[in-house]
Scaffold this active site. Structure first.
Site, PDB file in Angstrom:
ATOM      1  N   ASN A 111      19.975  48.049   7.235  1.00 35.93           N
ATOM      2  CA  ASN A 111      21.321  47.819   7.775  1.00 35.93           C
ATOM      3  C   ASN A 111      22.264  48.966   7.428  1.00 35.93           C
ATOM      4  O   ASN A 111      23.468  48.876   7.640  1.00 35.93           O
ATOM      5  CB  ASN A 111      21.894  46.515   7.212  1.00 35.93           C
ATOM      6  CG  ASN A 111      20.996  45.332   7.494  1.00 35.93           C
ATOM      7  OD1 ASN A 111      20.444  45.220   8.594  1.00 35.93           O
ATOM      8  ND2 ASN A 111      20.824  44.458   6.522  1.00 35.93           N
ATOM      9  N   HIS A 163      24.132  32.832   9.614  1.00 38.27           N
ATOM     10  CA  HIS A 163      23.426  33.267   8.403  1.00 38.27           C
ATOM     11  C   HIS A 163      23.375  32.142   7.352  1.00 38.27           C
ATOM     12  O   HIS A 163      24.315  31.355   7.225  1.00 38.27           O
ATOM     13  CB  HIS A 163      24.203  34.456   7.831  1.00 38.27           C
ATOM     14  CG  HIS A 163      23.490  35.235   6.779  1.00 38.27           C
ATOM     15  ND1 HIS A 163      23.711  35.027   5.446  1.00 38.27           N
ATOM     16  CD2 HIS A 163      22.570  36.219   6.873  1.00 38.27           C
ATOM     17  CE1 HIS A 163      22.959  35.875   4.744  1.00 38.27           C
ATOM     18  NE2 HIS A 163      22.254  36.611   5.591  1.00 38.27           N
ATOM     19  N   GLU A 203      29.255  34.279  13.513  1.00 42.84           N
ATOM     20  CA  GLU A 203      29.144  35.710  13.251  1.00 42.84           C
ATOM     21  C   GLU A 203      29.641  36.435  14.499  1.00 42.84           C
ATOM     22  O   GLU A 203      29.645  35.846  15.579  1.00 42.84           O
ATOM     23  CB  GLU A 203      27.663  36.087  13.025  1.00 42.84           C
ATOM     24  CG  GLU A 203      27.184  35.723  11.656  1.00 42.84           C
ATOM     25  CD  GLU A 203      25.657  35.689  11.533  1.00 42.84           C
ATOM     26  OE1 GLU A 203      24.991  36.646  11.934  1.00 42.84           O
ATOM     27  OE2 GLU A 203      25.156  34.680  11.030  1.00 42.84           O
ATOM     28  N   SER A 250      22.898  38.314  12.964  1.00 39.19           N
ATOM     29  CA  SER A 250      22.080  39.167  12.102  1.00 39.19           C
ATOM     30  C   SER A 250      20.608  39.228  12.475  1.00 39.19           C
ATOM     31  O   SER A 250      19.943  40.216  12.187  1.00 39.19           O
ATOM     32  CB  SER A 250      22.225  38.723  10.647  1.00 39.19           C
ATOM     33  OG  SER A 250      21.660  37.444  10.467  1.00 39.19           O
ATOM     34  N   ASP A 297      32.275  35.966  10.448  1.00 39.94           N
ATOM     35  CA  ASP A 297      31.512  36.847   9.563  1.00 39.94           C
ATOM     36  C   ASP A 297      31.144  38.101  10.361  1.00 39.94           C
ATOM     37  O   ASP A 297      30.357  38.038  11.295  1.00 39.94           O
ATOM     38  CB  ASP A 297      30.264  36.099   9.077  1.00 39.94           C
ATOM     39  CG  ASP A 297      29.436  36.916   8.088  1.00 39.94           C
ATOM     40  OD1 ASP A 297      29.523  38.151   8.110  1.00 39.94           O
ATOM     41  OD2 ASP A 297      28.678  36.298   7.322  1.00 39.94           O
ATOM     42  N   HIS A 313      27.598  42.497  10.381  1.00 39.37           N
ATOM     43  CA  HIS A 313      26.882  43.541  11.128  1.00 39.37           C
ATOM     44  C   HIS A 313      27.767  44.269  12.138  1.00 39.37           C
ATOM     45  O   HIS A 313      27.287  45.103  12.902  1.00 39.37           O
ATOM     46  CB  HIS A 313      25.647  42.955  11.802  1.00 39.37           C
ATOM     47  CG  HIS A 313      24.628  42.516  10.800  1.00 39.37           C
ATOM     48  ND1 HIS A 313      23.729  43.383  10.226  1.00 39.37           N
ATOM     49  CD2 HIS A 313      24.421  41.312  10.225  1.00 39.37           C
ATOM     50  CE1 HIS A 313      22.994  42.724   9.353  1.00 39.37           C
ATOM     51  NE2 HIS A 313      23.392  41.461   9.330  1.00 39.37           N
ATOM     52  N   LYS A 358      26.197  46.929   3.979  1.00 31.87           N
ATOM     53  CA  LYS A 358      25.441  47.290   5.178  1.00 31.87           C
ATOM     54  C   LYS A 358      25.930  48.649   5.678  1.00 31.87           C
ATOM     55  O   LYS A 358      25.680  49.646   5.031  1.00 31.87           O
ATOM     56  CB  LYS A 358      25.523  46.146   6.176  1.00 31.87           C
ATOM     57  CG  LYS A 358      24.681  44.981   5.639  1.00 31.87           C
ATOM     58  CD  LYS A 358      24.848  43.668   6.314  1.00 31.87           C
ATOM     59  CE  LYS A 358      23.891  42.675   5.647  1.00 31.87           C
ATOM     60  NZ  LYS A 358      24.261  41.291   5.830  1.00 31.87           N
TER      61      LYS A 358
END
Ligand SMILES: *Cc1c(COP(=O)(O)O)cnc(C)c1O
Length: 387
Positions: free
Chosen positions: A47, A133, A175, A179, A204, A207, A238
């Protein structure tokens, strides 16, 4: 506690199901190539999207902080562990995230298990995407709020659930870049539903941080949504190339979380070298346009040619590109065959992903070359299509 026999049995069961996990050892920085179990392989599962994890500017910042402050914070931030770099990093992140304030956590996992319970109580209802997640699921479970899941990115079902709910407080948990699937949540739609049904959004951006928007501030701001209408968390381990996490929020919310998020105050502050590396990376964010462009070039190339060789990469629209195989054993066999050819693309099995969707989770880094992508594409084509 489980007795030894029960523990052995659980391990055997995992083994029988081809789900036993084990560690591989890395003896190099996390870069385009890594040394894995003593062998140099192309790293297709990191990541560290922008290649910052071994960047000279971050390393120099960490080295200077190491000399000045040493290795450990020594205590929770509420006791003697609140190194001044915390304040500097929080201010830099708040500015970047266009929020009044920011609160650091020691990891994304800790942010999710601390903030979600702090924002809800037994009378609240949480509406969570099916594919969030595990750290957010754990946060929801700890919270004791009522938990309602909606099918992945299904706005019709989410709306029905919100409409039906009589909960006093509603929190939508998602998210921005998923992910394991690499697809994007429909943020504008989620935002309108939240406004219509009086819900708050917990987003979230693990990423999306570093990648979303011109300055890497994430998908929420890139979609031009009002910053005060979501609570956003981002991770620093990440694309930022360091370690830790943050909540971007108002000053009042920061004060509230500082007093109510248990994973904040029952946890030691981050080490100064880590904070310094994060600070250096956050300051670099607006300048990394060319690095992001280089990353997107590889992503688009890989997407295009994976489609050509007919692999199932779901709805990926990011640096995370799943290659769905389905069967657990076959997935791990392909991971091993790729490794034998010098390519590392970790297989991901349930329960991390839904049953029957075991996959290779490939990720691009800006430092990859088109030749690297060709190597990967040829290997996958041979292994998957011509076996
Ligand atoms: C990686 C990840 C986390 C956990 O972050 P850490 O800093 O590694 O603990 C949380 N949420 C999502 C979506 C993630 O991908």
């Amino acid at each position: 506690m489980l007795n030894t026999e029960e523990i052995y049995k659980k391990l055997d069961q995992l083994k029988e199901k081809n789900r036993l996990r084990s560690l591989r050892e890395v003896s190099s920085p996390n870069e385009r190539f890594i040394v894995l179990n003593g062998k140099k392989v192309l790293n297709m599962c990191s990541n560290n999207y922008l290649g910052l994890a071994n960047h000279p500017v971050l390393k120099e910042a960490a080295r200077a902080a190491l000399e000045k402050y040493g290795t450990g914070a020594g205590s929770s931030r509420l006791i003697s562990g609140n190194n001044e770099l915390n304040t500097q990093l929080e201010e830099a992140i708040a500015k970047w995230q266009e929020t009044e304030a920011c609160l650091l956590f020691s990891s994304g996992y800790l942010a999710n298990v601390g903030v979600i319970p702090a924002l809800t109580d037994r009378e609240s209802e949480i509406f969570a995407d099916k594919h969030i997640h595990a750290s957010m699921i754990d946060g929801c479970l700890i919270s004791r709020a009522r938990l309602t899941r909606y099918p992945h990115c299904d706005m019709d079902v989410l709306e029905k659930q919100l409409k039906k709910s009589s909960a006093k407080n509603k929190l939508i948990v998602t998210e921005s870049v998923f992910s394991m699937d690499g697809d994007l949540a429909p943020l504008p739609e989620i935002h309108s539903l939240a406004v219509r049904y009086g819900a708050m959004i917990y987003l979230d951006e693990a990423h999306a941080i570093g990648l979303g928007g011109d300055d890497g501030s994430g998908c929420w701001l890139a979609a031009d949504l009002p910053q005060e209408e979501s609570i956003r968390i981002g991770t620093l381990g990440k694309a930022i190339g360091s370690y830790g996490a943050f909540v971007a929020c108002s000053k009042k919310m920061r004060e509230y979380l500082l007093n109510h998020a248990r994973s904040f105050f029952f946890n030691t502050g981050l080490p100064a070298p880590v904070l310094a590396a994060s600070l250096a990376a956050v300051k670099m964010m607006p300048e990394l346009g060319p690095v992001r462009d280089s990353l997107w070039e590889k992503i688009i190339y890989l997407h295009h040619h994976l489609r050509r060789i007919n692999v199932n990469m779901m709805d990926s629209a990011s640096a995370i590109i799943p290659i769905v195989i389905g069967d657990d054993k076959e997935t791990m066999r392909i991971t091993q065959e790729l490794l034998d050819r010098g390519i590392y693309m970790q297989g991901i099995r349930p329960p991390t992903v839904p049953e029957g969707t075991a996959r290779l989770r490939s990720t691009c880094m800006a430092q990859h070359t088109i030749e690297d992508m060709d190597l990967v594409l040829n290997a996958l084509d041979e292994i998957i299509n011509k076996k």
